[in-house]
Every structure is written in structure tokens, then in C-alpha cells.
Design an enzyme around this catalytic site. Structure first.
Site, PDB file in Angstrom:
ATOM      1  N   GLU A 186       0.810  -1.223   0.000  1.00  0.00           N
ATOM      2  CA  GLU A 186       0.000   0.000   0.000  1.00  0.00           C
ATOM      3  C   GLU A 186       0.843   1.273   0.000  1.00  0.00           C
ATOM      4  OE1 GLU A 186      -1.627  -2.713   0.635  1.00  0.00           O
ATOM      5  OE2 GLU A 186      -3.597  -2.169  -0.137  1.00  0.00           O
ATOM      6  N   TYR A 194       3.451   1.987   1.969  1.00  0.00           N
ATOM      7  CA  TYR A 194       4.049   2.363   3.257  1.00  0.00           C
ATOM      8  C   TYR A 194       5.558   2.076   3.243  1.00  0.00           C
ATOM      9  CZ  TYR A 194      -0.654   3.212   4.991  1.00  0.00           C
ATOM     10  OH  TYR A 194      -1.917   3.722   5.162  1.00  0.00           O
ATOM     11  N   ARG A 226       2.531  -8.567   4.430  1.00  0.00           N
ATOM     12  CA  ARG A 226       1.596  -8.050   3.421  1.00  0.00           C
ATOM     13  C   ARG A 226       2.418  -7.463   2.280  1.00  0.00           C
ATOM     14  NH1 ARG A 226      -4.094  -4.655   3.908  1.00  0.00           N
ATOM     15  NH2 ARG A 226      -4.894  -5.668   2.037  1.00  0.00           N
ATOM     16  N   HIS A 284      -1.410   3.855  -1.947  1.00  0.00           N
ATOM     17  CA  HIS A 284      -2.510   4.791  -1.691  1.00  0.00           C
ATOM     18  C   HIS A 284      -2.548   5.911  -2.731  1.00  0.00           C
ATOM     19  CE1 HIS A 284      -4.176   2.972   1.725  1.00  0.00           C
ATOM     20  NE2 HIS A 284      -3.174   3.209   2.549  1.00  0.00           N
ATOM     21  N   GLN A 306     -18.038   4.887   3.069  1.00  0.00           N
ATOM     22  CA  GLN A 306     -18.549   6.133   3.650  1.00  0.00           C
ATOM     23  C   GLN A 306     -18.434   6.224   5.157  1.00  0.00           C
ATOM     24  OE1 GLN A 306     -22.428   7.337   2.021  1.00  0.00           O
ATOM     25  NE2 GLN A 306     -21.872   6.271   0.167  1.00  0.00           N
TER      26      GLN A 306
HETATM   27  N1  FMN Z   1      -4.778  -2.115   5.657  1.00  0.00           N
HETATM   28  C1  FMN Z   1      -3.651  -2.280   6.356  1.00  0.00           C
HETATM   29  O1  FMN Z   1      -2.806  -3.064   5.953  1.00  0.00           O
HETATM   30  N2  FMN Z   1      -3.431  -1.582   7.525  1.00  0.00           N
HETATM   31  C2  FMN Z   1      -4.360  -0.726   8.043  1.00  0.00           C
HETATM   32  O2  FMN Z   1      -4.131  -0.145   9.126  1.00  0.00           O
HETATM   33  C3  FMN Z   1      -5.565  -0.547   7.316  1.00  0.00           C
HETATM   34  N3  FMN Z   1      -6.519   0.295   7.781  1.00  0.00           N
HETATM   35  C4  FMN Z   1      -7.723   0.346   7.136  1.00  0.00           C
HETATM   36  C5  FMN Z   1      -8.766   1.094   7.688  1.00  0.00           C
HETATM   37  C6  FMN Z   1     -10.028   1.091   7.115  1.00  0.00           C
HETATM   38  C7  FMN Z   1     -11.129   1.875   7.761  1.00  0.00           C
HETATM   39  C8  FMN Z   1     -10.245   0.349   5.921  1.00  0.00           C
HETATM   40  C9  FMN Z   1     -11.587   0.309   5.263  1.00  0.00           C
HETATM   41  C10 FMN Z   1      -9.207  -0.365   5.355  1.00  0.00           C
HETATM   42  C11 FMN Z   1      -7.946  -0.392   5.935  1.00  0.00           C
HETATM   43  N4  FMN Z   1      -6.914  -1.156   5.395  1.00  0.00           N
HETATM   44  C12 FMN Z   1      -5.739  -1.284   6.108  1.00  0.00           C
HETATM   45  C13 FMN Z   1      -7.092  -1.896   4.124  1.00  0.00           C
HETATM   46  C14 FMN Z   1      -7.782  -3.248   4.338  1.00  0.00           C
HETATM   47  O3  FMN Z   1      -6.938  -4.140   5.022  1.00  0.00           O
HETATM   48  C15 FMN Z   1      -8.155  -3.894   2.993  1.00  0.00           C
HETATM   49  O4  FMN Z   1      -7.017  -4.083   2.220  1.00  0.00           O
HETATM   50  C16 FMN Z   1      -9.144  -3.083   2.184  1.00  0.00           C
HETATM   51  O5  FMN Z   1     -10.195  -2.637   2.990  1.00  0.00           O
HETATM   52  C17 FMN Z   1      -9.690  -3.873   0.991  1.00  0.00           C
HETATM   53  O6  FMN Z   1     -10.194  -5.098   1.386  1.00  0.00           O
HETATM   54  P1  FMN Z   1     -11.774  -5.370   1.627  1.00  0.00           P
HETATM   55  O7  FMN Z   1     -12.448  -5.162   0.299  1.00  0.00           O
HETATM   56  O8  FMN Z   1     -11.844  -6.774   2.099  1.00  0.00           O
HETATM   57  O9  FMN Z   1     -12.240  -4.394   2.637  1.00  0.00           O
END
Ligand code: FMN
Length: 694
Positions: free
Chosen positions: A164, A166, A214, A252, A339
Site C-alpha cells: 500500500e 508504506y 503483506r 494509496h 462512507q
Molecule cells: N490495511 C492495512 O494493511 N493496515 C491498516 O491499518 C488498514 N486500515 C484500514 C482502515 C479502514 C477503515 C479500511 C476500510 C481499510 C484499511 N486497510 C488497512 C485496508 C484493508 O486491510 C483492505 O485491504 C481493504 O479494505 C480492501 O479489502 P476489503 O475489500 O476486504 O475491505
């Protein structure tokens, strides 16, 4: 049900009871020690729901790595005690939990940030300092110390955040890493930091501790890694001691959407599957996997060994148990709207979930069984009303839901037919199934009047009568012409438009309508016809993964050799010429949500929508629409049709007048309470809160 998902996975020193993992989400609760009780309840609820393993939100190994000033830490004995509340709560329900260690690098939102090279990111205001060798070595130790403390706190493992965009990802890719020392240059040097971190963590925690890494399997940025480089890294990390490889998608700052609702389900699994071929440790797929069929297919086809879902567990804590019991149609599906989760993170608010307001509020929004069942009338079967009906019925009240039309779901029926918003179908499906299951009496085609309410003797009347689109008739000359229609008439399939269209109003709905009018996938609604659209089981077909990749310029080749997996996007021939207009000056779509707005703006741009801001509407004639433009000149836009998206008005006819003293207690919720910009998040939450309190 789903035999592959429910086959345990033996990790040698421990076993995961199924293949379902909750992905890391920073919720905001982990940043304050006094919220750890709430955090524990949030995780415990999901462990009880049957998920095999959960990953906490990112915790920084040191100050430089903070995402926000004073974010969550794992540095001291006090931290260990706080985190123990979480791990104990989870272990009570036979779940596993691991802590994510995330160093933000140049994505941190504070002045002390560091990175491989001093290059500012396009999405943060601060320029990072270049890390010295000493800094780097200290950071490796900090990762190891955090992991050791995580073990003391009772975690079953750690996840090292390497994707992502980082810090570790910044080192891995040429996009940021311009170093000429042993940490920069070819991929072997660029991966040294990540590999050193894994080795140090492994040395610190011993053999019997889960280490997930990851890994960014497709960077989606210029100068990003090729698949060959990704595989080189994966092999080295396996060698260094990783237990499970997880998938990260895109930085990001990437200008390709990676998690929003218009990303087709499982759109990135091919890249995960490619990496899996080259390593022997278990591989986890991630992003936009939200229903059991998709998840089962991935494991059954051998594309991944584990499925990570993040937001789907906000939407439904009981996802796993429901899948296991063959109740997939009762899952409250994540619609990937962002949202209430990711948008909240960026607003520095606690995350929750649009379709499940209990998420992260487990100890505050409680649906207690009532001791005194009451007769509750709910007027209006949109999401506000259905949410109220659901919670009231769950609590044991006797609920009747009245809907004037023959279809439940209200405005969500319009949302679901917008290309890229097909997931909204699932929310309607979920509520209808829940209400039926809970024995709510549903009266469709029933227009309620005050008289009837009085006679039926309800204890509570919840007015959720929603909104009607605001009409411009009487306000704008020519608004009554037949070629001028409302978004509701368009999206219900009742009326058609020509080849050139002006859309009045560039709020969320104006954007949605413009996307519908220009998208070259999805079926024309007037061809489908109102009858089909009135059928709640009508499920629109989403864009295919291939089409989606072409549109956004993502290399479909799993062994992609282009930088970051990017290619030139396919040119798009929009099916119509659309003018999207707003009265206020400035860029269109400024009011759209932070994490999704840019995707909508990019869409209308790539589909040739002409954006007009600062327009004063003069009149509509058979030639088109006359406006006074930004420069004060009168101008005719020749269009065949005009679609009005100029807001909506609350429908509150059923609320008693001030001074009346009806027998029942009245409550007003959702769009009927406040029309403004349609707000499903507030509507669903208000429905739940009112019903939780009666
Ligand atoms: N991914 C991380 O690796 N570390 C994080 O701290 C992190 N914080 C997140 C906070 C929120 C509110 C959301 C929605 C996602 C975050 N993500 C973080 C990304 C999620 O791990 C995931 O990759 C992303 O939501 C897509 O997967 P999904 O469609 O299953 O939600």
C-alpha cells in the site's frame, strides 16, 4: 457448505480453523488507551462470529512511523497491558488475533516522517527525511521489539505491513527508493530492509509465532515493481521466515481504484495466484472479496489458500457462521462504499459501517431483547425504515412495515442500477430476507393515512417516508417540457433520454446519473423497463474484470512486465454526450467523499462528460438549455434531454401537527427528517438507534 473455506489450515505449530481472515483496519479505537475495552468488544464479536484469524489495525513500531501524531503503539509495558484486553477477549471465542506493525514512512501525517529517499508523496503535506543507515538498523530493531511485545501481549502473531505504499513498500520500489547504498539499486538491495525486518522479527519471536507479510503484488504506480521483482521478494521473504504471505494492492497514491465499490469482486486475485505458484507457504488473497461464493471459488481453484476480508467483517460480524450454516443470503454484504469506514479514518473519526452502525459501537449501540413487546408501525420501506424494522423486530417488538410502492429499498433501487454500484442490491436483499425471517408484517402498495394509523392503535410510529426529487417546474421556464425528467424517472426505467443530455446538479446523484448515461457497460434501463426494475430480485450485472482493467489501465497479464502493472488505459467511447452542470463555481464534485470522489471525477473525465460550473439556468426550450455561463454570457447547450438532479424534499405528511396529541409516539428518521444530500449512513443509523431505544 463451502468445503474449501471450512477446511482447517495446518501451519505446523498451530492450525487455523478455517480459511477466513479479517484484514487489518485502523478503526481509530486503537489510538487511545481508554478505547481498548471497545476495541476488545469489537474483535470479540467477530471471533464469536467464527473467523479463524484477525489482524489489528496498523500499529507503528516507533514515532517516525506514526500515521497520525500519537497513534497506537506497542512500545511499553502499559501498551502490553492494554493489548492484553484485546487478545484475551478474542481467545475466549477460540479465535486468533495478530497485530499489524505498520511504519507509514512518507505517508505519515506529521513533520517527523522518514523514507528511503526524501521525496514527498502526492497525497500528504510533509516531505520525508532520508533515512540514514543507523536509522534503518534502528527501525529493524523497532519492528523486532514491537513483535516481541506483541507476543507478550498474547497475540498469536504479527503482520508486517509491506504494501500500500508504506515504508517497506517505499524501499521495495524505484518509485521512491533512489538510494545508492546497500538498500537501493536493484531489487536485491531494495528488498534488504523488508528481509532484515522479517529476519529480526523471527529471531525475536521464535519459531512458534505467526508472521504474515503483506506484500504488494501489484504497485499500480509509475516505477513500481514488475511481477518478476514481486516474486523475487516473495521468495526471499519466505526464506527469511514468513509464515503466511498476504496480498496488498496498489499504493494509496495510485490513480487506479483498488477497493471502491466499482472495482469488480476479486479483481486482483490473478496476481495473488501468480505469486502463490512460486512460494510454498500459504498465500492469502485480498480486496473486494465479500461473499462466500467468490471466496470459495478462489480457494477451490487453488488461487489462494486463505481469504482476507476487511470491510465485510465491519458489515457483518457473523459472516463466517452464516456461510457455514448455508445462510449466505442472510449476510449483510459489504457494499464497499467507504462512507463510514475509510472516509471516517481520513476525517479522524472512529470507523463504523454504513450498513451496520453497530460496527465499532458494540458496547454502545446494543439491541437488547425487550421485556415489553410493543406494536410498532414503520412507514416507508427504504433503508431507514427497513433498518428500524429490523432492529425493532430483533428486539422482539411486533412490527408492521408499510410501503406505498410495490418494492422495498427506496432510493437504493436507484443506486443499484448505476454502473459500478451493483453491490447496493445486496443491502436490499439482506433487509428483505431479515424482515421476512423475523416475521415483520410487510404491507406493500399501502399508502398510509393518519386516520388509519390512529385506528390501528400502534404504540410507536416511525415515519421513514423518505424524499421526493425536487422539481424545477414553476422555478425554471421550460421545466415542464416532456424532455425534462427527474433522476427517479430515469433510473426507474419510466422515461428515456436522447443522445445529448444536460444533467442539472452535480452532487452525488448528478455524478451517478452522468456515469449511468455515459458508461458503456450495464443495460439501458428504459430497455429493461419499469416492470423488471420493480422486481426486488433483479440483480444488475457488474462490469467484467477484463473490461474494468482495460478501462483503468491495469495489465491483465499475471506475469506483467510493465512498471507497477500499469498499461495505457483503453480509450473510451461514451454512449452519450453529457453536460454536467452546477450553479456554484469551482471544480465539480468537491463535495464527494474523500476516498471515492476522485474515482467518480476520473470516470466522468474519461467518459467525456463536459463539466459546467457557475451556470445560471435561464430556460429550457426544444433546442436545449439556455444558461448564463461563468463569464456572464448567455449560451445555448443543444441537448435532447435534461435530467434534473437538483436535490430532494422530505416527505413528512404523516407527522402529527404541533399541538396534536396522538396516542402513539412518533419518530421521524432518514430522508424524511433531513433531505439534504441523500445520506444512507445517517438513515440506517437513525433507524437502528430509534428502534434500539423504544
Ligand atoms: N490495511 C492495512 O494493511 N493496515 C491498516 O491499518 C488498514 N486500515 C484500514 C482502515 C479502514 C477503515 C479500511 C476500510 C481499510 C484499511 N486497510 C488497512 C485496508 C484493508 O486491510 C483492505 O485491504 C481493504 O479494505 C480492501 O479489502 P476489503 O475489500 O476486504 O475491505
Amino acid at each position: 457448505h463451502y468445503p474449501h473455506l471450512f477446511e482447517p489450515l495446518d501451519l505446523g505449530f498451530t492450525t487455523l480453523k478455517n480459511r477466513l481472515v479479517m484484514g487489518s483496519m485502523h478503526t481509530g479505537l486503537e489510538d487511545r488507551f481508554y478505547n481498548y475495552g471497545k476495541l476488545a468488544a469489537y474483535f470479540a464479536e467477530r471471533a464469536r462470529g467464527g473467523v479463524a484469524m484477525m489482524i489489528t489495525g496498523g500499529i507503528s513500531p516507533n514515532r517516525a512511523g506514526w500515521l497520525l501524531p500519537a497513534g497506537g503503539t506497542m512500545n511499553t509495558k502499559a501498551d502490553v497491558l492494554n493489548h492484553q484486553r484485546v487478545t484475551r477477549a478474542v481467545h475466549k471465542y477460540d479465535g486468533k488475533i495478530i497485530m499489524q506493525i505498520l511504519h507509514s514512512g512518507r505517508y505519515g501525517y506529521h513533520p517527523f516522517i522518514v523514507s528511503a529517499s526524501p521525496i514527498k508523496s502526492p497525497i500528504t503535506p510533509f516531505k520525508p527525511r532520508k533515512m540514514s543507515i543507523k536509522n534503518i538498523e534502528q527501525t529493524v530493531e523497532d519492528f523486532a521489539r514491537s513483535a516481541r511485545l506483541a507476543k507478550q501481549a498474547g497475540y498469536d502473531g504479527v503482520e508486517i505491513m509491506g504494501s500500500e505504499g508504506y515504508l517497506l513498500n517505499q524501499f521495495l520500489s524505484r518509485h521512491v527508493n533512489k538510494r545508492e547504498d546497500k538498500y537501493g539499486g536493484d531489487i536485491h538491495n531494495r528488498m534488504k530492509l523488508a528481509v532484515d525486518v522479517v529476519k529480526a522479527v523471527r529471531a525475536a519471536v521464535g519459531e512458534d509465532f505467526i508472521i504474515v507479510f503483506r506484500l504488494s503484488v501489484i504497485d499500480l504506480v509509475k516505477d513500481g515493481n514488475t511481477m518478476e521483482e514481486v516474486i523475487t521478494v516473495a521468495k526471499a521473504l519466505e526464506e527469511a521466515g514468513v509464515t503466511i504471505m498476504n496480498t496488498g494492492i496498489g499504493w494509496h497514491e495510485a490513480r487506479v481504484p483498488t477497493i471502491v465499490t466499482s472495482v469488480p469482486r476479486a479483481a486482483f486475485v490473478d496476481y495473488t495466484a501468480e505469486v502463490k505458484k512460486h512460494i510454498s507457504i500459504p498465500m492469502m488473497a485480498a480486496n473486494r472479496i465479500n461473499m462466500p461464493d467468490t471466496a470459495e471459488g478462489i480457494v477451490a481453484d487453488g488461487q489462494a489458500d486463505l481469504i482476507q476480508m476487511a470491510r465485510p467483517f465491519l458489515a457483518d460480524a457473523n459472516w463466517v457462521n452464516k456461510a457455514k450454516n448455508g445462510q449466505a443470503d442472510r449476510i449483510n454484504t459489504c457494499i464497499a462504499c467507504n462512507q463510514a469506514c475509510l472516509d471516517h479514518t481520513f476525517e479522524n473519526k472512529r470507523s463504523t459501517c454504513l450498513v451496520n452502525p453497530q460496527a465499532c459501537y458494540e458496547t454502545e449501540l446494543v439491541y437488547k431483547k425487550t421485556k415489553k413487546p410493543q406494536k410498532v408501525a414503520i412507514i416507508g420501506g427504504g433503508v431507514a425504515g427497513m433498518s428500524a424494522a429490523h432492529v425493532a423486530a430483533l428486539r422482539g417488538h411486533e412490527v408492521t412495515l408499510f410501503e406505498a410502492k410495490d418494492i422495498l429499498g427506496g432510493q437504493f433501487n436507484y443506486a443499484k442500477v448505476i454502473p459500478g454500484k451493483e453491490e447496493f442490491f445486496e443491502t436490499i436483499r439482506y433487509y428483505i430476507n431479515e424482515l421476512e425471517h423475523l416475521g415483520v408484517e410487510i404491507k406493500r402498495n399501502t399508502l398510509v393515512d393518519k386516520d388509519m394509523l390512529e385506528k390501528a392503535k400502534f404504540h410507536h410510529v416511525i415515519v421513514a417516508t423518505g424524499v421526493v426529487p425536487r422539481s424545477l417546474e414553476g422555478k425554471l421556464e421550460g421545466a415542464d417540457l416532456p424532455q425534462v425528467i427527474s433522476y427517479a424517472e430515469l433510473l426507474s426505467g419510466e422515461k428515456s433520454v436522447g443522445d445529448t443530455v444536460a444533467v442539472i446538479g452535480a452532487g452525488g446523484i448528478g455524478f451517478d446519473v452522468s456515469e449511468y448515461l455515459t458508461a458503456n457497460h450495464g443495460q439501458p434501463l428504459d430497455e429493461l423497463g419499469p416492470e423488471t426494475l420493480k422486481d426486488p430480485s433483479y440483480r444488475p450485472t457488474p462490469q467484467s474484470v477484463d473490461e474494468w482493467r482495460e478501462e483503468w489501465g491495469v495489465n491483465a497479464e499475471p506475469q506483467y512486465q510493465t512498471e507497477g502493472g500499469l498499461i495505457k488505459p483503453e480509450g473510451i467511447t461514451p454512449v452519450r454526450q453529457v453536460y454536467l452542470m452546477q450553479r456554484s463555481k469551482g471544480r465539480l464534485g468537491r463535495g464527494l467523499n474523500k476516498t471515492t470522489g476522485w474515482v467518480h471525477r476520473a470516470h466522468i473525465k474519461s467518459h467525456g462528460v463536459i463539466q459546467v460550473s457557475g451556470a445560471q439556468y435561464e430556460k429550457i426550450t426544444n433546442e436545449g438549455i439556455w444558461i448564463t455561463n461563468n463569464q456572464g454570457q448567455s449560451q445555448l447547450l443543444r441537448v435532447d434531454s435534461v435530467v434534473v438532479c437538483a436535490g430532494q424534499e422530505s416527505v413528512t405528511d404523516l407527522m402529527p401537527n404541533v399541538g396534536d396529541a396522538p396516542d402513539a409516539q412518533y419518530h421521524l428518521i432518514g430522508g424524511a427528517k433531513l433531505a439534504a444530500e441523500l445520506d444512507a449512513k445517517r438513515a440506517i443509523r437513525e433507524g437502528a438507534e430509534v428502534a434500539a431505544a423504544i
